[in-house]
Design an enzyme around this catalytic site. Structure first.
Site, PDB file in Angstrom:
ATOM      1  CB  CYS A  65      -0.917   0.008   1.232  1.00  0.00           C
ATOM      2  SG  CYS A  65      -2.001   1.446   1.343  1.00  0.00           S
ATOM      3  CB  CYS A 149      -7.775   0.366   2.058  1.00  0.00           C
ATOM      4  SG  CYS A 149      -7.235  -0.669   3.452  1.00  0.00           S
ATOM      5  CD  GLN A 249     -14.333 -13.965  14.518  1.00  0.00           C
ATOM      6  OE1 GLN A 249     -13.271 -13.364  14.507  1.00  0.00           O
ATOM      7  NE2 GLN A 249     -14.851 -14.479  15.624  1.00  0.00           N
ATOM      8  CG  PHE A 276     -18.729 -14.268  25.542  1.00  0.00           C
ATOM      9  CD1 PHE A 276     -18.895 -13.022  26.133  1.00  0.00           C
ATOM     10  CD2 PHE A 276     -18.255 -15.318  26.312  1.00  0.00           C
ATOM     11  CE1 PHE A 276     -18.585 -12.829  27.481  1.00  0.00           C
ATOM     12  CE2 PHE A 276     -17.938 -15.138  27.646  1.00  0.00           C
ATOM     13  CZ  PHE A 276     -18.107 -13.880  28.234  1.00  0.00           C
ATOM     14  CG  ASP A 344     -15.277 -15.702  19.866  1.00  0.00           C
ATOM     15  OD1 ASP A 344     -14.244 -15.130  20.252  1.00  0.00           O
ATOM     16  OD2 ASP A 344     -15.741 -15.563  18.714  1.00  0.00           O
ATOM     17  CB  CYS A 370      -9.488 -11.277  19.185  1.00  0.00           C
ATOM     18  SG  CYS A 370     -10.351 -10.222  20.366  1.00  0.00           S
TER      19      CYS A 370
END
Length: 413
Positions: A65, A149, A249, A276, A344, A370
């Site tokens: 980029c 992007c 996600q 979750f 999660d 995460c």
């Protein structure tokens, strides 16, 4: 004053680290083994600004980029992808070791796929009332205007032009406007935050933008402004209509990879709790073979999950309820009878729920996270409660960043 440093290793945020007589110096965009010329960063005695790479690492590559290094969205485009994947696995191993855990950690799975299906652009009127739309600068508060992007999925094509059009209608003078976009089957779903109330003229203008850019929906802080088509996504056998701004996600590939790992971890379980659960990326697929009880604090996500389950044939019974699992985790007595539990949580982890799971007799637990540090903390709680950490799989859906998704499978000893 400039100085030359030799980079010895990479920090946990992806910065190069040079060991000096004054302690470690952090140099963004530098790689291990490189000799670099740097200058001090005002107000940050341990940080340096990279001026030149005098001796480059053989692992250095050309960024994909043109905005890299100016835009703060990516930290590692200058590093070979295979090295990034190995480094992220090492970060997971280090996090586990920090809590005294030594478990088998698989090679990192690359789940970038077509790219990010969600993006949040910021808009701000800066000096001389000039509008800027893009992403935040590295470790700064100003907005870097962008016109492309390359890490975004094809479904987000057009988001930059649409975001500019929206910002021109409602961008405030000082506070950044957040424009969150999600790819759906019927076009982009946009939720705008920070605009303040919209008068009829602005609503009319936004409706025209939605038509011109073929947006599925525009909401403001979750309040409907215009909907051209329901923003839906296919989740396993089901079709889910997304609530405004709902969590998903980051990539579609990661959702599929994580769901497969969860199914494998749950094994032949016939009664599963999905905690979750969000809009049900795991629950709706687990329900193809097992009875599922799902819970999440987001009432809108639960409503969407219930509607999707009701309208999908061939599923086992799926019960879903809105519940704050931080304040009201499923206690050990409620977990009796479940063959497996999947959880999660958000980045802060699920400490309270992990403590109750540790007291339970659930045979199998699959933890998705995460955040490697809160994953390691919660894993330590489960192991101390009599569980064995059978496997850990890092999943990289955050290409060019230090973030990593993790799936851990636990069995009761």
């Amino acid at each position: 004053m400039t100085e030359r440093l030799v980079i010895s290793r990479l920090g946990q945020r992806g910065d190069g680290i040079a060991d000096t007589s004054d302690g470690p110096s952090f140099v963004p965009y530098a790689l291990p083994g490189e000799t670099v010329t740097v200058e001090p960063v005002a107000g940050h005695p341990d940080r340096r600004h990279l001026l030149a790479v005098d001796t480059a690492s053989p692992e250095r590559v050309v960024p994909v980029c043109k905005h890299f290094g100016i835009c703060g969205g990516c930290a590692l485009q200058h590093w070979a992808l295979d090295r990034q994947l190995a480094w992220k696995r090492d970060l997971v191993i280090e996090a586990l070791r920090s809590t005294g855990l030594d478990a088998p950690v698989a090679e990192t799975l690359d789940a970038h796929g077509e790219g990010r299906r969600r993006a949040t652009l910021h808009a701000r009127r800066g000096a001389h009332d000039i509008l800027e739309v893009g992403f935040a600068a590295p470790r700064a508060h100003h907005v870097v205007a962008i016109d492309e992007c390359p890490i975004l999925a094809p479904g987000l094509n057009g988001i930059i032009n649409a975001a500019w059009a929206i910002a021109e209608v409602i961008a405030p003078a000082r506070k950044p406007l957040d424009i969150q976009a999600t790819t759906t089957e019927n076009g982009l779903d946009i939720d705008v935050r920070g605009s303040g109330p919209l008068d009829m003229a602005r609503r009319t203008a936004l409706a025209a933008i939605a038509n011109k850019h073929r947006l599925a929906r525009i909401t403001r802080h979750g309040e409907l402004v215009i909907q051209r088509a329901p923003p839906t996504l296919k989740v396993g056998p089901a079709t889910v209509t997304l609530p405004p701004g709902v969590f998903l996600q980051a990539t579609a590939t990661a959702e599929a990879v994580l769901a497969e790992l969860v199914r494998e971890g749950a094994g032949r379980a016939r009664k599963i709790a999905d905690l979750f659960c969000g809009v049900g990326p795991f629950a709706l697929q687990l329900a193809e073979k097992a009875r599922v009880t799902a819970a999440d604090s987001d009432a809108n996500a639960i409503a969407a999950l219930k509607a999707a389950a009701t309208n999908t044939g061939g599923l086992k019974p799926l019960e879903a309820a809105a519940r704050d699992l931080f304040r009201r985790p499923f206690v050990a007595s409620e977990l009796k009878g479940f063959d497996a539990v999947v959880f999660d949580p958000p980045r802060q982890g699920a400490e309270a729920q992990a403590r109750e799971l540790a007291r339970s007799t659930v045979p199998s637990i699959v933890a998705v996270s995460c955040d490697r540090m809160t994953f390691a903390r919660d894993a330590r709680i489960l192991v101390d409660g009599g569980y064995r950490l059978k496997s850990v799989t890092p999943v990289d859906q955050f290409r060019y960043s230090p973030h990593i998704e993790i799936v851990g499978v636990f069995a009761k000893n």
